[in-house]
Design a protein around this motif. Structure first.
Motif, mmCIF file in Angstrom:
data_model
loop_
_atom_site.group_PDB
_atom_site.id
_atom_site.type_symbol
_atom_site.label_atom_id
_atom_site.label_comp_id
_atom_site.label_asym_id
_atom_site.label_seq_id
_atom_site.Cartn_x
_atom_site.Cartn_y
_atom_site.Cartn_z
ATOM 1 N N LEU A 197 0.868 -1.174 0.000
ATOM 2 C CA LEU A 197 0.000 0.000 0.000
ATOM 3 C C LEU A 197 0.906 1.225 0.000
ATOM 4 O O LEU A 197 1.909 1.265 0.720
ATOM 5 N N GLY A 198 0.579 2.208 -0.835
ATOM 6 C CA GLY A 198 1.453 3.374 -0.899
ATOM 7 C C GLY A 198 0.832 4.527 -1.638
ATOM 8 O O GLY A 198 -0.365 4.528 -1.956
ATOM 9 N N LEU A 199 1.649 5.539 -1.921
ATOM 10 C CA LEU A 199 1.197 6.740 -2.615
ATOM 11 C C LEU A 199 1.293 6.547 -4.128
ATOM 12 O O LEU A 199 2.342 6.153 -4.645
ATOM 13 N N ALA A 200 0.206 6.821 -4.816
ATOM 14 C CA ALA A 200 0.205 6.830 -6.275
ATOM 15 C C ALA A 200 0.325 8.275 -6.742
ATOM 16 O O ALA A 200 -0.396 9.153 -6.255
ATOM 17 N N VAL A 201 1.253 8.528 -7.666
ATOM 18 C CA VAL A 201 1.441 9.869 -8.240
ATOM 19 C C VAL A 201 1.524 9.719 -9.754
ATOM 20 O O VAL A 201 1.798 8.637 -10.279
ATOM 21 N N ARG A 202 1.304 10.833 -10.453
ATOM 22 C CA ARG A 202 1.328 10.765 -11.917
ATOM 23 C C ARG A 202 2.723 10.436 -12.437
ATOM 24 O O ARG A 202 3.729 10.688 -11.777
ATOM 25 N N LYS A 203 2.755 9.855 -13.616
ATOM 26 C CA LYS A 203 4.012 9.430 -14.225
ATOM 27 C C LYS A 203 4.971 10.612 -14.323
ATOM 28 O O LYS A 203 4.598 11.701 -14.721
ATOM 29 N N GLY A 204 6.215 10.378 -13.954
ATOM 30 C CA GLY A 204 7.207 11.442 -13.939
ATOM 31 C C GLY A 204 7.221 12.220 -12.651
ATOM 32 O O GLY A 204 8.115 13.038 -12.420
ATOM 33 N N VAL A 266 -6.304 10.188 -9.522
ATOM 34 C CA VAL A 266 -4.957 10.728 -9.741
ATOM 35 C C VAL A 266 -4.638 10.749 -11.235
ATOM 36 O O VAL A 266 -4.098 11.731 -11.760
ATOM 37 N N ALA A 267 -4.995 9.681 -11.929
ATOM 38 C CA ALA A 267 -4.705 9.598 -13.365
ATOM 39 C C ALA A 267 -5.437 10.671 -14.156
ATOM 40 O O ALA A 267 -4.912 11.201 -15.151
ATOM 41 N N ALA A 271 -6.571 14.790 -8.574
ATOM 42 C CA ALA A 271 -5.726 14.858 -7.383
ATOM 43 C C ALA A 271 -4.287 14.607 -7.805
ATOM 44 O O ALA A 271 -4.027 14.071 -8.886
ATOM 45 N N ASP A 272 -3.369 15.001 -6.943
ATOM 46 C CA ASP A 272 -1.943 14.792 -7.227
ATOM 47 C C ASP A 272 -1.421 13.489 -6.639
ATOM 48 O O ASP A 272 -0.400 12.962 -7.099
ATOM 49 N N ALA A 273 -2.092 12.963 -5.606
ATOM 50 C CA ALA A 273 -1.635 11.745 -4.956
ATOM 51 C C ALA A 273 -2.779 11.122 -4.175
ATOM 52 O O ALA A 273 -3.785 11.784 -3.861
ATOM 53 N N GLY A 274 -2.628 9.849 -3.870
ATOM 54 C CA GLY A 274 -3.610 9.143 -3.058
ATOM 55 C C GLY A 274 -3.036 7.813 -2.622
ATOM 56 O O GLY A 274 -2.143 7.268 -3.276
ATOM 57 N N VAL A 275 -3.521 7.279 -1.506
ATOM 58 C CA VAL A 275 -3.051 5.996 -0.996
ATOM 59 C C VAL A 275 -3.855 4.885 -1.644
ATOM 60 O O VAL A 275 -5.089 4.855 -1.556
ATOM 61 N N THR A 276 -3.154 3.959 -2.296
ATOM 62 C CA THR A 276 -3.810 2.853 -2.987
ATOM 63 C C THR A 276 -2.840 1.687 -3.083
ATOM 64 O O THR A 276 -1.761 1.709 -2.489
ATOM 65 N N THR A 277 -3.205 0.657 -3.836
ATOM 66 C CA THR A 277 -2.334 -0.505 -4.008
ATOM 67 C C THR A 277 -1.432 -0.317 -5.229
ATOM 68 O O THR A 277 -1.728 0.469 -6.128
ATOM 69 N N ARG A 278 -0.342 -1.082 -5.256
ATOM 70 C CA ARG A 278 0.551 -1.041 -6.415
ATOM 71 C C ARG A 278 -0.185 -1.485 -7.674
ATOM 72 O O ARG A 278 0.023 -0.940 -8.753
ATOM 73 N N GLY A 285 -1.190 3.503 -15.016
ATOM 74 C CA GLY A 285 0.074 4.066 -15.468
ATOM 75 C C GLY A 285 0.690 5.058 -14.504
ATOM 76 O O GLY A 285 1.387 5.989 -14.929
ATOM 77 N N LEU A 286 0.476 4.871 -13.210
ATOM 78 C CA LEU A 286 0.975 5.803 -12.197
ATOM 79 C C LEU A 286 2.249 5.273 -11.555
ATOM 80 O O LEU A 286 2.519 4.067 -11.553
ATOM 81 N N GLU A 287 3.018 6.171 -10.988
ATOM 82 C CA GLU A 287 4.165 5.772 -10.189
ATOM 83 C C GLU A 287 3.703 5.483 -8.760
ATOM 84 O O GLU A 287 2.661 5.975 -8.318
ATOM 85 N N PHE A 288 4.509 4.704 -8.041
ATOM 86 C CA PHE A 288 4.073 4.205 -6.738
ATOM 87 C C PHE A 288 5.190 4.378 -5.715
ATOM 88 O O PHE A 288 6.345 4.032 -5.989
ATOM 89 N N ARG A 289 4.853 4.931 -4.562
ATOM 90 C CA ARG A 289 5.783 5.088 -3.454
ATOM 91 C C ARG A 289 5.258 4.253 -2.282
ATOM 92 O O ARG A 289 4.302 4.632 -1.611
ATOM 93 N N GLN A 290 5.872 3.093 -2.030
ATOM 94 C CA GLN A 290 5.353 2.166 -1.028
ATOM 95 C C GLN A 290 5.447 2.729 0.382
ATOM 96 O O GLN A 290 6.471 3.302 0.771
ATOM 97 N N LEU A 291 4.369 2.542 1.157
ATOM 98 C CA LEU A 291 4.323 2.971 2.551
ATOM 99 C C LEU A 291 4.294 1.787 3.519
ATOM 100 O O LEU A 291 4.796 1.875 4.630
ATOM 101 N N SER A 292 3.662 0.677 3.108
ATOM 102 C CA SER A 292 3.585 -0.501 3.974
ATOM 103 C C SER A 292 3.237 -1.716 3.134
ATOM 104 O O SER A 292 2.838 -1.591 1.969
ATOM 105 N N GLU A 293 3.390 -2.899 3.736
ATOM 106 C CA GLU A 293 2.897 -4.126 3.113
ATOM 107 C C GLU A 293 1.750 -4.640 3.960
ATOM 108 O O GLU A 293 1.891 -4.796 5.180
ATOM 109 N N GLU A 294 0.634 -4.888 3.319
ATOM 110 C CA GLU A 294 -0.577 -5.267 4.027
ATOM 111 C C GLU A 294 -0.864 -6.755 3.863
ATOM 112 O O GLU A 294 -0.609 -7.342 2.810
#
Length: 344
Positions: A197-204, A266-267, A271-278, A285-294
């Motif tokens: 589970l982590g932050l999804a942000v737009r590509k780039g 986000v896509a 929004a610029d970011a949101g917490v979701t799954t990889r 097509g979003l980039e992912f910044r992991q916050l935890s493993e669920e």
């Protein structure tokens, strides 16, 4: 003399291109025993019925039928005219869940006149169907493979509410709050999958968002999950660790339901970011910044555990086909899928 029509078990075996010997060996019974079952001269044990249904890709009900069910009263007030309903029977009562027009799910009943009970589209199919609620689409994959279950998309908190109120049969949860853990005390937990589970942000990553602290910036706007959702709880906990409140984050009141809805927002630039799954981030097509493993688990009430349909659902969670299918989703782990975790 006219021959009896073939039984559903024999028909399904023939469709699969299996001989009686081949199927009997796979199930672990003799050919004579399987022949007796096909002719309707005996009833299978629960273990044999589940094995046959799993191997033949169908349900116990479809193979061996079920006694006629006496009618149950439908909810009197289920919504305005045109409302499509998903029906389930839980603990001897009919529960009606409204279907969104865009869900693509077939309805069991329609509200044609708000002053009258809903109109059934099929008389009994829904009464033999399990309803599984949770936020992860792996539940839909499990339900479809089981053949006699349907998925209701709901965050962990909402799913627990539905289970406690006896409106669904089984729920999928992760990161139970202390309150929700108390509410499901005494139930069985069965592991389904792990996923990040982590932050999804737009590509780039145009705004250079690297972690939760960046969400408090004035130039960043998030999309949030509904109250009770584990993704929202995780975000609140991480903000609290940094000495920040959710109210300090722009867009915290913009709520959507489900991981897929977060990634979509986000896509689309809402929004610029949101917490979701990889997996949801990758799908858009979003980039992912992991916050935890669920760890995502099924919660089963003890009084539902003996049902053949529930046992069949849990059996599917242990199959190699389910493991490989879910394991192909980005970030998902299925090494322990179908194994009992213990009692809550």
């Amino acid at each position: 003399m006219e021959e009896d029509p073939p039984s559903p078990l024999r028909e399904r075996r023939l469709v699969q291109g299996l001989s009686q010997d081949q199927l009997a060996r796979q199930v672990g019974v003799s050919r004579q025993a399987l022949n007796t079952l096909e002719r309707g001269h005996a009833r299978p044990s629960l273990e044999t019925a589940l094995a046959l249904a799993t191997i033949l890709g169908t349900t116990v009900e479809a193979l061996f039928g079920k006694a006629h069910l006496s009618p149950l009263p439908l909810p009197a007030k289920a919504g305005p005219a045109g409302t499509r309903l998903l029906l389930v029977e839980v603990a001897g009562r009919v529960q009606a869940h409204r279907l969104e027009a865009s869900s693509g799910e077939p309805a069991d009943a329609l509200v044609e006149d708000p002053r009258r009970p809903p109109t059934l589209l099929e008389p009994e199919r829904w009464r033999r169907t399990l309803l599984v609620a949770g936020c992860d689409p792996a539940l839909r994959m499990l339900a479809v493979r089981a053949g006699n279950a349907r998925w209701l998309n709901a965050g962990t908190g909402k799913a627990v509410d539905l289970l406690v109120r006896r409106q669904v049969h089984v729920v999928g949860v992760h990161s139970l709050s202390n309150r929700d853990r108390r509410r499901v005390q005494g139930t069985l937990l069965v592991h389904l999958a792990t996923w990040p589970l982590g932050l999804a942000v737009r590509k780039g990553n145009p705004l250079g968002i690297s972690g939760v602290a960046d969400l408090a910036r004035d130039d960043v706007r998030i999309v949030n999950r509904e109250r009770g959702a584990s993704a929202r709880t995780l975000l609140e906990d991480l903000l609290d660790d940094l000495g920040l409140s959710l109210a300090a984050v722009r867009g915290h009141a913009d709520e959507v339901q489900g991981h897929d809805a977060v990634a979509r927002a986000v896509a689309l630039g809402a929004a610029d970011a949101g917490v979701t799954t990889r997996a949801a981030a990758a799908a858009y097509g979003l980039e992912f910044r992991q916050l935890s493993e669920e760890s995502f688990n099924l919660v089963v009430r003890p009084d539902e555990l003996a049902r053949p349909e529930v046992q069949g659902l849990l059996a599917v969670a242990r199959t190699p086909a389910f493991h490989r299918d879910v394991g192909a989703l980005p970030g998902y782990g299925t090494a322990r899928s179908g194994k009992a975790v213990g009692l809550t």
